[in-house]
Design a protein around this motif. Structure first.
Motif, PDB file in Angstrom:
ATOM      1  N   GLY A 167       0.747  -1.164  -0.026  1.00 26.39           N
ATOM      2  CA  GLY A 167       0.062  -0.105   0.034  1.00 26.39           C
ATOM      3  C   GLY A 167       1.065   1.198   0.049  1.00 26.39           C
ATOM      4  N   ILE A 168       2.204   1.240  -0.388  1.00 25.92           N
ATOM      5  CA  ILE A 168       2.929   2.367  -0.473  1.00 25.92           C
ATOM      6  C   ILE A 168       3.271   2.653  -1.634  1.00 25.92           C
ATOM      7  N   ALA A 169       3.340   4.001  -2.319  1.00 20.03           N
ATOM      8  CA  ALA A 169       3.662   4.299  -3.351  1.00 20.03           C
ATOM      9  C   ALA A 169       4.897   5.474  -3.415  1.00 20.03           C
ATOM     10  N   HIS A 170       5.960   5.403  -4.308  1.00 19.87           N
ATOM     11  CA  HIS A 170       7.196   6.159  -4.182  1.00 19.87           C
ATOM     12  C   HIS A 170       7.177   6.980  -5.589  1.00 19.87           C
ATOM     13  N   ARG A 227      -3.937   3.578  -5.823  1.00 21.06           N
ATOM     14  CA  ARG A 227      -4.785   3.819  -4.921  1.00 21.06           C
ATOM     15  C   ARG A 227      -3.879   3.507  -3.274  1.00 21.06           C
ATOM     16  N   PRO A 228      -2.752   4.252  -3.173  1.00 19.73           N
ATOM     17  CA  PRO A 228      -1.877   3.772  -2.116  1.00 19.73           C
ATOM     18  C   PRO A 228      -2.599   4.371  -0.717  1.00 19.73           C
ATOM     19  N   ARG A 229      -2.054   3.777   0.348  1.00 18.57           N
ATOM     20  CA  ARG A 229      -2.506   4.284   1.650  1.00 18.57           C
ATOM     21  C   ARG A 229      -1.528   5.227   2.220  1.00 18.57           C
ATOM     22  N   PHE A 230      -0.235   5.150   1.683  1.00 21.09           N
ATOM     23  CA  PHE A 230       0.891   5.889   2.027  1.00 21.09           C
ATOM     24  C   PHE A 230       1.631   6.528   0.790  1.00 21.09           C
TER      25      PHE A 230
END
Length: 236
Positions: A80-83, A154-157
């Motif tokens: 759930g993490i996008a960079h 749709r990341p959460r972070f």
């Protein structure tokens, strides 16, 4: 506040060359936290380590209770993490629309939730440029596309590395107006930024990274009043 991420005693670098030294911090659920510091302080290395691009030497990275330190980048994204990396790293020979689709590659189910319409609503110029090659966009448009691509899964972070880099002041204003919308949406954001003024105005809290170590922390407004920040980062 419930924690989204807690980093504890993180050490990382390239080969035997240490860059990060005993870095510890946390980001609350729905909180915007910034990491500021000079060039070469280790800010980008920090995000690369959190996203799995750099393998840590030691330490813990817990996201929503799950240990991610040392995990491969696709597993970090799946969690759930996008960079959004420095410079965007777009697929310049692909269209705007295809770049956004690539952002959802590891979570294609997000495409059924209307996420692309949400991104186009946040960045209307991307809708206008859907069929245009990413490499032909202006600097500001490229940064908007990079952020949009990060949001497509749709990341959460969301982790952002220098979103204002190389942009004219007016474009920086535009980017940060969009980041304020993300803040209001409740998305947890970790922002690495050299533009100290913008970063501290947006962030709930901040950390100062110098020579690979956290040397100062506090609320955004509190840090903006700090004599250390005024002297070394604001030129006051």
């Amino acid at each position: 506040m419930k924690e989204a991420m807690r980093v504890t005693d993180l050490n990382a670098g390239y080969g035997k060359i240490p860059v990060l030294r005993d870095v510890s911090f946390h980001v609350g659920d729905g909180e915007v936290v910034t990491v500021i510091g000079p060039n070469g302080a280790g800010k980008s290395t920090l995000l690369k380590t959190l996203s799995g691009l750099v393998h840590p030497h030691s330490g813990s990275v817990r996201f929503e209770g799950q240990e991610l330190a040392g995990k491969a980048p696709h597993l970090v994204m799946k969690a759930g993490i996008a960079h959004v990396p420095e410079g965007g790293r777009l697929f310049i020979n692909m269209s705007v629309a295809d770049n956004l689709l690539m952002g959802a590659y590891r979570n294609r189910a997000s495409l059924k939730t209307g996420v692309l319409d949400e991104i186009y609503a946040m960045f209307p110029v991307l809708r206008e440029r859907q069929g245009q090659l990413a490499g032909t966009l202006s600097g500001g448009e490229k940064q908007m596309l990079a952020i949009g691509r990060g949001l497509a899964s749709r990341p959460r972070f969301l982790m952002l590395d220098e979103p204002s880099l190389g942009l004219a002041p007016k474009l920086v204003d535009s980017i940060y107006e969009r980041l304020q919308l993300l803040r209001e949406s409740g998305l947890a954001v970790l922002l690495v930024e050299q533009n100290t003024t913008y970063a501290l105005e947006l962030a709930d809290r901040g950390y100062v990274l110098e020579n690979g170590r956290i040397v100062l922390e506090g609320g955004g407004a509190e840090l903006a009043r700090s004599e250390h920040i005024k002297k070394h980062y604001l030129g006051l």
